[in-house]
Design a protein around this motif. Structure first.
Motif, short mmCIF file in Angstrom:
data_model
loop_
_atom_site.label_atom_id
_atom_site.label_comp_id
_atom_site.label_asym_id
_atom_site.label_seq_id
_atom_site.Cartn_x
_atom_site.Cartn_y
_atom_site.Cartn_z
N PHE A 101 35.40 51.90 41.96
CA PHE A 101 36.46 51.97 40.94
C PHE A 101 37.83 52.25 41.54
N GLY A 135 41.35 51.84 42.42
CA GLY A 135 42.29 51.00 41.68
C GLY A 135 42.92 49.90 42.52
N ASN A 174 38.20 45.98 40.15
CA ASN A 174 39.52 45.43 39.87
C ASN A 174 39.74 44.08 40.53
N LYS A 233 44.49 44.50 36.26
CA LYS A 233 43.73 45.61 36.83
C LYS A 233 43.79 46.81 35.92
N ALA A 234 42.72 47.58 35.90
CA ALA A 234 42.71 48.80 35.10
C ALA A 234 42.87 50.01 36.02
N TRP A 258 41.49 52.72 36.80
CA TRP A 258 40.22 53.42 36.54
C TRP A 258 40.28 54.92 36.79
N TRP A 276 41.81 56.73 31.22
CA TRP A 276 40.89 55.85 31.95
C TRP A 276 39.95 56.63 32.84
N THR A 330 36.01 56.41 32.78
CA THR A 330 35.23 56.07 33.98
C THR A 330 34.16 57.11 34.24
#
Lengths: 448, 279
Positions: free
Chosen positions: A274, A276, A282, A292-293, A295, A301, A305
């Motif tokens: 995860f 980023g 991503n 993209k998140a 995370w 977020w 997660t």
């Protein structure tokens, strides 16, 4: 073994043996037993008595002094001849732990002393009734036969007392002191501060804000973590066990994988997955043309997660348990439902679900409690990050237990950490006792 | 069966299989990903292809060359096996004593132990640290084993629940035949308790194998470290540029335990449900 003197005039039993034996045992542990002609036992107890007196005279005053004052001499420089030398003072924390051990030993000896008096009284009473007291050999075989659970439990209990109970008492004591990195022994002395740490933590605005926010998130987290894990496991169990599915054991094995991988490995892997910037999730999103998140870098977020990763980690356990329970539901209930023309979903809702819930309810509560305390996942996945400027040494995803860890191990605020520890302990105990008392495994099984 | 029903079953099964496949991918992905990363050339976390472009075993050899990985591995096995043996014996005895015997204070003792079991160990770590210091056991494996084994009996409830299911008449018959407590436990009860023993052993083994907070506190010198501590320290500050080697370490650390778990599945189901209330 009581000898009945049928027909003869039995004299009114006098109380002289029991009184004398008990009195002798009050004077010195073991004397009563010797008087009762239980010589080996008596001398053994006498040896303990001598040891007890010795400890009481040599160590107890020091231990009590140490517990009250936590040491009086500070480490200081002293002029020896022409140069200054550092003289070590009292080490408050060592004093505290050593004194605790001494007090523990004394309590055990006092318990033995009281038991000795009772035993002498009982044996004296038997003698008055004309029963010969047990020889040492008989005593040993009696203990082996009727005190077996006590012997078996002695070692585990001793371990628990030393490595769990004593440290907890120590931790509780620390909450009432000013033990922080700044007052770290042996350079400084620690003082009793009463409820000072409690007041500062719960009343000072900066600290109480952190405390209440972190507590709130801890409960929210535990709720979502438990619910997702449980229902995810339920769904997976139903899916695998449903009629007509082939290769059941293959699917089950695949779903156990997250549970089987050691947690410190899988959580560290998840932290990278995860990531980023470079993480694969991503990257795949990017390939699909999705933005993209953040995370792990955005507060909300990061929380999502955390719950997601926890779901991955925890649903296999629930699944395994529920599969176990599903196999105990009587088949005829489903057959009867089939005859009544129930649909698949009706059967799940009206038979499977209530049956599983009935068995699982205590376990769900235990999982909730465990999640309140789920140190590993938070520490290894987010480490409490992202940071929160409003909080005292805590990040957005920190739960009470990780905050406690940071306060003690990183910030050296041992007294504050102890206050939080006591708080967690109270919350957990209430849940645990209430829950455990209700489970069947705990009830007196042979009462009926 | 009516044709409509058949079609509905087919649709239901198809959806089920799709869900099963998706869930399998979800479960297996992280393991596969780390496995692939460990064979990938280069050392960065980022990879521009899903499957590695080229494969190498160099990260595995580097692991042993740059770090005392073999020593960590042996340390971990040593600690985990010793804790497993000691902890399992203590847990079984505790569970047995609570299941079979009735004595004063039994229920209270059980509640106390259960509540203590919820107490996260490291909250009392400072005290344990001082205790170990007093006993001259800091930076030794003995200390870690003692603490793990001493903590194991707190989770006696599964053992107790399991022993509860062994018919009392069996034990009583043996007692009438003159068998003592110890022979009954070793010759009659234990042979009937394989799932429980395997479950307890597995749990104490993995507990000791994977714990890192306590091990990190006590084990300081590199030759004493365990896998968990070693791996954690390895990624501490520079994981992004040694990521593939870290992945190789993860694979080596995880494979034995994972295989053990998968092989012991049957016992896991039994052990986990033993604690559940079966109405």
């Amino acid at each position: 073994m009581q000898q009945l003197a049928i027909g003869s005039k039995y004299p009114e039993p006098s109380k002289k043996f029991r009184k004398k034996a008990a009195l002798l045992s009050v004077i010195a542990m073991g004397l009563g037993q010797i008087y009762n002609r239980q010589y080996v036992k008596g001398f053994l107890m006498l040896a303990f008595y001598v040891y007890g007196i010795f400890t009481a005279v040599t160590s107890l005053p020091h231990a009590l002094w140490a517990l009250v004052t936590l040491g009086e001499t500070e480490t200081h420089l002293q002029k020896v001849g022409r140069i200054y030398k550092q003289v070590m003072g009292d080490h408050s924390i060592f004093l505290m732990v050593e004194s605790l051990i001494t007090v523990f030993i004394m309590l055990v000896l006092i318990w033995l002393y009281i038991a000795g008096i009772k035993d002498a009284y009982r044996t004296g009473k038997l003698r008055e009734e004309g029963v010969r007291p047990n020889t040492f050999k008989q005593t040993l075989s009696f203990v082996a036969a009727y005190r077996f659970p006590h012997i078996v439990l002695a070692v585990p209990i001793l371990g628990v007392v030393f490595f769990t109970v004593m440290p907890i008492i120590f931790m509780i004591l620390v909450a009432f002191t000013d033990f922080t990195r700044e007052t770290m022994p042996p350079a400084h002395l620690i003082n009793w501060e009463g409820l000072q740490a409690f007041k500062e933590l719960l009343r000072t605005k900066a600290w109480s804000h952190t405390f209440y926010s972190v507590t709130l998130w801890t409960f929210i987290w535990a709720f979502f973590a438990t619910i997702t894990g449980y229902f995810g496991g339920f769904a997976a169990a139903l899916l695998v066990q449903s009629k007509g599915i082939r290769f059941k054991s293959f699917w089950r094995t695949a779903f156990i994988l997250p549970f089987a991988i050691p947690m410190f490995v899988s959580t560290l892997i998840m932290r990278n997955i995860f990531n980023g910037q470079f993480g694969p999730v991503n990257q795949y999103l990017g390939m699909l043309g999705i933005a993209k998140a953040p995370w792990l870098s955005d507060p909300l977020w990061a929380k999502i997660t955390l719950v997601l990763v926890n779901f991955w980690l925890s649903f296999p356990v629930s699944m395994l348990m529920i599969i176990g329970i599903l196999s105990t539901i009587p088949k005829d209930m489903y057959e009867a439902a089939d005859i009544d023309g129930a649909s698949g979903s009706q059967k799940t809702r009206l038979i499977t679900f209530p049956m599983v819930m009935y068995s699982m309810a205590p376990l769900i509560i235990m999982q909730f409690v465990a999640n309140i305390n789920n140190f590993n996942i938070v520490y290894l996945l987010t480490n409490g990050k992202p940071l929160n400027g409003d909080f005292q040494f805590a990040g957005h995803t920190d739960i009470l237990i990780t905050w406690l860890f940071k306060l003690s191990m990183e910030q050296g605020k041992y007294n504050y950490a102890s206050v939080i520890g006591i708080f967690i302990f109270i919350v957990l105990s209430v849940f645990a006792i209430w829950n455990v008392r209700r489970t069947k495994a705990f009830k007196e099984e042979d009462a009926s | 069966m009516r044709p409509g029903n058949q079609a509905r079953t087919t649709i239901r099964l198809s959806f089920s299989y799709i869900a099963l496949i998706l869930l399998t991918a979800f479960c297996a992905y992280p393991a596969l990903w780390v496995l692939m990363s460990s064979f990938r050339t280069g050392d960065a976390l980022f990879s521009d292809t899903i499957l590695p472009a080229s494969y190498t075993l160099s990260h595995y050899t580097e692991l042993f060359a740059k770090h005392p990985f073999g020593v960590w591995y042996m340390n971990t096995l040593k600690i985990a096996v010793s804790s497993m043996i000691l902890g399992t014996i203590l847990t079984l005895l505790t569970g047995y004593a609570f299941s079979v015997f009735r004595f004063t204070g039994r229920k209270n003792l059980m509640s106390i132990l259960l509540v203590l079991g919820l107490f996260p160990g490291f909250m009392s770590m400072i005290a344990i640290y001082i205790l170990l210091n007093q006993m001259n056991l800091l930076n030794t494996h003995t200390a870690v084993v003692i603490v793990y084994a001493a903590g194991a009996p707190l989770y006696f409830l599964f053992a107790k629940s399991y022993f509860d299911t062994i018919p009392r008449s069996l034990v009583e018959a043996a007692r009438i035949d003159g068998a003592g407590h110890m022979p009954i436990f070793f010759r009659i009860v234990l042979p009937l308790s394989t799932p429980l023993i395997v479950y307890t052993a597995l749990m104490t083994f993995t507990g000791a194998f994977t714990d890192f907070i306590f091990a990190k506190l006590v084990l300081r010198s590199p030759d004493k470290k365990t896998l968990a501590v070693g791996l954690f320290d390895m990624i501490g500050d520079r994981f992004s540029n040694e990521f593939t080697m870290f992945a190789a370490g993860c694979v080596l650390a995880a494979v034995p335990v994972t295989i053990l778990f998968i092989l012991m599945q049957r016992f896991l189901v039994d052990g986990l449900t033993a604690g559940a209330d079966k109405g």
